[in-house]
Design a protein around this motif. Structure first.
Motif, short mmCIF file in Angstrom:
data_model
loop_
_atom_site.label_atom_id
_atom_site.label_comp_id
_atom_site.label_asym_id
_atom_site.label_seq_id
_atom_site.Cartn_x
_atom_site.Cartn_y
_atom_site.Cartn_z
N LEU A 47 0.84 -1.19 0.00
CA LEU A 47 0.00 0.00 0.00
C LEU A 47 0.88 1.24 0.00
N GLU A 48 0.61 2.15 -0.94
CA GLU A 48 1.29 3.44 -0.97
C GLU A 48 0.24 4.52 -0.75
N VAL A 49 0.51 5.39 0.20
CA VAL A 49 -0.39 6.50 0.50
C VAL A 49 0.38 7.80 0.24
N THR A 50 -0.17 8.63 -0.64
CA THR A 50 0.47 9.88 -1.00
C THR A 50 -0.35 11.05 -0.46
N VAL A 51 0.36 11.96 0.21
CA VAL A 51 -0.24 13.16 0.78
C VAL A 51 0.37 14.36 0.06
N ALA A 52 -0.48 15.31 -0.33
CA ALA A 52 -0.03 16.51 -1.03
C ALA A 52 -0.19 17.72 -0.12
N GLY A 53 0.70 18.68 -0.30
CA GLY A 53 0.57 19.92 0.45
C GLY A 53 1.80 20.79 0.31
N ARG A 118 -3.21 16.95 2.35
CA ARG A 118 -4.47 16.34 1.93
C ARG A 118 -4.16 15.03 1.23
N LEU A 119 -5.03 14.09 1.42
CA LEU A 119 -4.87 12.80 0.76
C LEU A 119 -4.91 13.02 -0.74
N TYR A 120 -3.90 12.51 -1.44
CA TYR A 120 -3.80 12.73 -2.88
C TYR A 120 -4.04 11.44 -3.67
N ARG A 121 -3.38 10.36 -3.25
CA ARG A 121 -3.47 9.12 -4.00
C ARG A 121 -3.26 7.94 -3.08
#
Length: 137
Positions: A47-53, A118-121
């Motif tokens: 699992l990869e969780v990407t956060v943007a900001g 913010r959650l991105y992908r």
């Protein structure tokens, strides 16, 4: 400030069965094949969780990865790792646990949990060759 994308990768192992109880056994076997095995089958998921900001001026972080690690452990890994996705996971009840459905459910578990960014992908590998991505609604 520029937008930066920070990704955390985690692993979990889980079993599931792809089966639609509203359809016939024949339909399920033809549709889901080996994934419909009545005694389950498992995957070593990545699992990869990407956060943007924007990076915080005081820390330089979009999100402290220590915080993201803790959130993933509490909200996702503790519920999915070494579990039966059909039987053991509260946020998957009544959902056929395909990888597509799983990424949407994981998103919903995480979207209000981030203290920054913010959650991105979300990208979920079911095998080395197959993965699904979700970018929110």
């Amino acid at each position: 400030m520029p937008t930066v994308y920070v990704t955390r990768r985690v692993h979990f192992n889980a079993a599931h069965r792809l089966h639609n109880p509203a359809r016939s056994e024949t339909w399920n076997q033809e549709t889901f094949g080996l994934c419909n095995h009545p005694n389950w089958h498992g995957h070593n998921y990545v699992l990869e969780v990407t956060v943007a900001g924007e990076p915080n001026a005081e820390t330089g972080f979009v999100l402290n990865l220590r915080d993201l690690k803790a959130i993933l452990e509490q909200r996702i890994l503790s519920k999915l790792d070494h579990k039966n996705l059909n039987l053991d996971v509260d946020f998957l009840q009544g959902i056929i646990p395909t990888t597509e459905n799983l990424v949407v459910a994981i998103w919903r578990e995480l979207e209000d949990a981030l203290p920054a960014g913010r959650l991105y992908r979300i990208r979920l590998y079911e095998t080395e060759s197959n993965y699904v991505e979700y970018y929110g609604d």
